[in-house]
Scaffold this motif. Structure first.
Motif, PDB file in Angstrom:
ATOM      1  N   PHE A  10       0.823  -1.208   0.000  1.00 14.16           N
ATOM      2  CA  PHE A  10       0.000   0.000   0.000  1.00 14.16           C
ATOM      3  C   PHE A  10       0.857   1.259   0.000  1.00 14.16           C
ATOM      4  O   PHE A  10       0.538   2.237  -0.678  1.00 14.16           O
ATOM      5  CB  PHE A  10      -0.943   0.016   1.202  1.00 14.16           C
ATOM      6  N   ILE A  11       1.940   1.239   0.744  1.00 10.60           N
ATOM      7  CA  ILE A  11       2.844   2.401   0.781  1.00 10.60           C
ATOM      8  C   ILE A  11       3.455   2.638  -0.594  1.00 10.60           C
ATOM      9  O   ILE A  11       3.510   3.776  -1.075  1.00 10.60           O
ATOM     10  CB  ILE A  11       3.935   2.211   1.856  1.00 10.60           C
ATOM     11  N   PHE A  17       1.659   7.611  -6.558  1.00 10.44           N
ATOM     12  CA  PHE A  17       0.757   8.718  -6.861  1.00 10.44           C
ATOM     13  C   PHE A  17       1.173   9.994  -6.140  1.00 10.44           C
ATOM     14  O   PHE A  17       1.107  11.081  -6.718  1.00 10.44           O
ATOM     15  CB  PHE A  17      -0.695   8.340  -6.530  1.00 10.44           C
ATOM     16  N   VAL A  18       1.607   9.870  -4.896  1.00  9.16           N
ATOM     17  CA  VAL A  18       2.083  11.048  -4.165  1.00  9.16           C
ATOM     18  C   VAL A  18       3.272  11.649  -4.901  1.00  9.16           C
ATOM     19  O   VAL A  18       3.332  12.862  -5.131  1.00  9.16           O
ATOM     20  CB  VAL A  18       2.456  10.691  -2.709  1.00  9.16           C
ATOM     21  N   TRP A  19       4.216  10.810  -5.267  1.00  3.82           N
ATOM     22  CA  TRP A  19       5.411  11.277  -5.975  1.00  3.82           C
ATOM     23  C   TRP A  19       5.028  11.979  -7.285  1.00  3.82           C
ATOM     24  O   TRP A  19       5.517  13.065  -7.582  1.00  3.82           O
ATOM     25  CB  TRP A  19       6.346  10.105  -6.260  1.00  3.82           C
ATOM     26  N   ALA A  20       4.149  11.357  -8.063  1.00  6.73           N
ATOM     27  CA  ALA A  20       3.745  11.941  -9.342  1.00  6.73           C
ATOM     28  C   ALA A  20       3.052  13.283  -9.133  1.00  6.73           C
ATOM     29  O   ALA A  20       3.328  14.252  -9.863  1.00  6.73           O
ATOM     30  CB  ALA A  20       2.822  10.983 -10.100  1.00  6.73           C
ATOM     31  N   GLY A  21       2.165  13.369  -8.155  1.00  6.37           N
ATOM     32  CA  GLY A  21       1.466  14.617  -7.895  1.00  6.37           C
ATOM     33  C   GLY A  21       2.410  15.734  -7.481  1.00  6.37           C
ATOM     34  O   GLY A  21       2.323  16.864  -7.968  1.00  6.37           O
ATOM     35  N   LEU A  59      -1.780   9.434  -0.408  1.00 11.68           N
ATOM     36  CA  LEU A  59      -1.463   9.406   1.026  1.00 11.68           C
ATOM     37  C   LEU A  59      -2.468   8.549   1.791  1.00 11.68           C
ATOM     38  O   LEU A  59      -2.085   7.747   2.654  1.00 11.68           O
ATOM     39  CB  LEU A  59      -1.444  10.825   1.595  1.00 11.68           C
ATOM     40  N   CYS A  60      -3.755   8.722   1.477  1.00  6.80           N
ATOM     41  CA  CYS A  60      -4.792   7.918   2.146  1.00  6.80           C
ATOM     42  C   CYS A  60      -4.577   6.433   1.893  1.00  6.80           C
ATOM     43  O   CYS A  60      -4.689   5.615   2.817  1.00  6.80           O
ATOM     44  CB  CYS A  60      -6.185   8.343   1.677  1.00  6.80           C
ATOM     45  N   LEU A  61      -4.255   6.081   0.667  1.00 11.85           N
ATOM     46  CA  LEU A  61      -4.001   4.682   0.326  1.00 11.85           C
ATOM     47  C   LEU A  61      -2.795   4.160   1.100  1.00 11.85           C
ATOM     48  O   LEU A  61      -2.829   3.064   1.664  1.00 11.85           O
ATOM     49  CB  LEU A  61      -3.775   4.541  -1.185  1.00 11.85           C
ATOM     50  N   GLY A  64      -3.677   4.079   5.005  1.00 14.64           N
ATOM     51  CA  GLY A  64      -4.840   3.293   5.378  1.00 14.64           C
ATOM     52  C   GLY A  64      -6.042   4.088   5.839  1.00 14.64           C
ATOM     53  O   GLY A  64      -6.892   3.570   6.540  1.00 14.64           O
ATOM     54  N   VAL A  65      -6.130   5.336   5.427  1.00 11.63           N
ATOM     55  CA  VAL A  65      -7.284   6.171   5.765  1.00 11.63           C
ATOM     56  C   VAL A  65      -8.252   6.135   4.592  1.00 11.63           C
ATOM     57  O   VAL A  65      -7.880   6.513   3.476  1.00 11.63           O
ATOM     58  CB  VAL A  65      -6.846   7.623   6.046  1.00 11.63           C
ATOM     59  N   MET A  66      -9.459   5.645   4.822  1.00 13.21           N
ATOM     60  CA  MET A  66     -10.472   5.532   3.758  1.00 13.21           C
ATOM     61  C   MET A  66      -9.864   4.891   2.505  1.00 13.21           C
ATOM     62  O   MET A  66     -10.025   5.381   1.388  1.00 13.21           O
ATOM     63  CB  MET A  66     -11.081   6.902   3.454  1.00 13.21           C
ATOM     64  N   ARG A  67      -9.169   3.804   2.722  1.00  9.16           N
ATOM     65  CA  ARG A  67      -8.385   3.162   1.665  1.00  9.16           C
ATOM     66  C   ARG A  67      -9.222   2.802   0.439  1.00  9.16           C
ATOM     67  O   ARG A  67      -8.799   3.041  -0.691  1.00  9.16           O
ATOM     68  CB  ARG A  67      -7.690   1.937   2.220  1.00  9.16           C
ATOM     69  N   ALA A  68     -10.399   2.239   0.628  1.00  8.78           N
ATOM     70  CA  ALA A  68     -11.219   1.835  -0.520  1.00  8.78           C
ATOM     71  C   ALA A  68     -11.628   3.047  -1.348  1.00  8.78           C
ATOM     72  O   ALA A  68     -11.565   3.010  -2.577  1.00  8.78           O
ATOM     73  CB  ALA A  68     -12.452   1.073  -0.049  1.00  8.78           C
ATOM     74  N   TYR A  69     -12.025   4.134  -0.673  1.00  4.27           N
ATOM     75  CA  TYR A  69     -12.420   5.347  -1.401  1.00  4.27           C
ATOM     76  C   TYR A  69     -11.224   5.967  -2.130  1.00  4.27           C
ATOM     77  O   TYR A  69     -11.354   6.451  -3.258  1.00  4.27           O
ATOM     78  CB  TYR A  69     -13.051   6.371  -0.457  1.00  4.27           C
TER      79      TYR A  69
END
Length: 119
Positions: A10-11, A17-21, A59-61, A64-69
């Motif tokens: 997950f990290i 995505f964090v890096w790309a953003g 970051l959420c992914l 683990g915060v609201m991972r599915a969303y």
């Protein structure tokens, strides 16, 4: 509770995505110029909003915060970005090959995000 391997997965997935953003913001002018050349309307707005989605959902992914969303948001983002920005079928030669490779890789990314959404 997630295992160490799941947490690392997950990290890594969210981190991409964090890096790309963040990288989009670092190179905002050049990326905006590239999107404008490809005919994107309101390229700075689209780039800014898309980058914010990448960073927050990534970051959420990862944590683990609201991972599915977060995974669903990234699935939708990845599909939209892939279909609009990686339109390899409009190009030829080396550029076509590069865009096609990125397009295909994004299929795997979406697969990982589907797994993340259902974990």
């Amino acid at each position: 509770m997630a295992t160490i391997a799941e947490s690392l997965g997950f990290i890594l997935l969210g981190g991409v995505f964090v890096w790309a953003g963040v990288e989009h913001f670092w190179n905002f002018r050049s990326v905006t110029g590239h999107l404008t050349e490809k005919g994107f309307p309101a390229a700075p707005v689209l780039l800014g909003l898309g980058s914010i989605v990448e960073i927050i959902a990534g970051l959420c992914l990862a944590v683990g915060v609201m991972r599915a969303y977060a995974a669903i948001a990234l699935i939708l983002f990845t599909i939209a970005a892939t279909l609009t920005a990686l339109n390899f079928w409009r190009y030829s030669g080396a550029e076509r090959q590069g865009l096609r490779s990125a397009f295909i890789i994004n299929f795997a990314v979406v697969g990982g995000l589907i797994l993340a959404a259902t974990a």
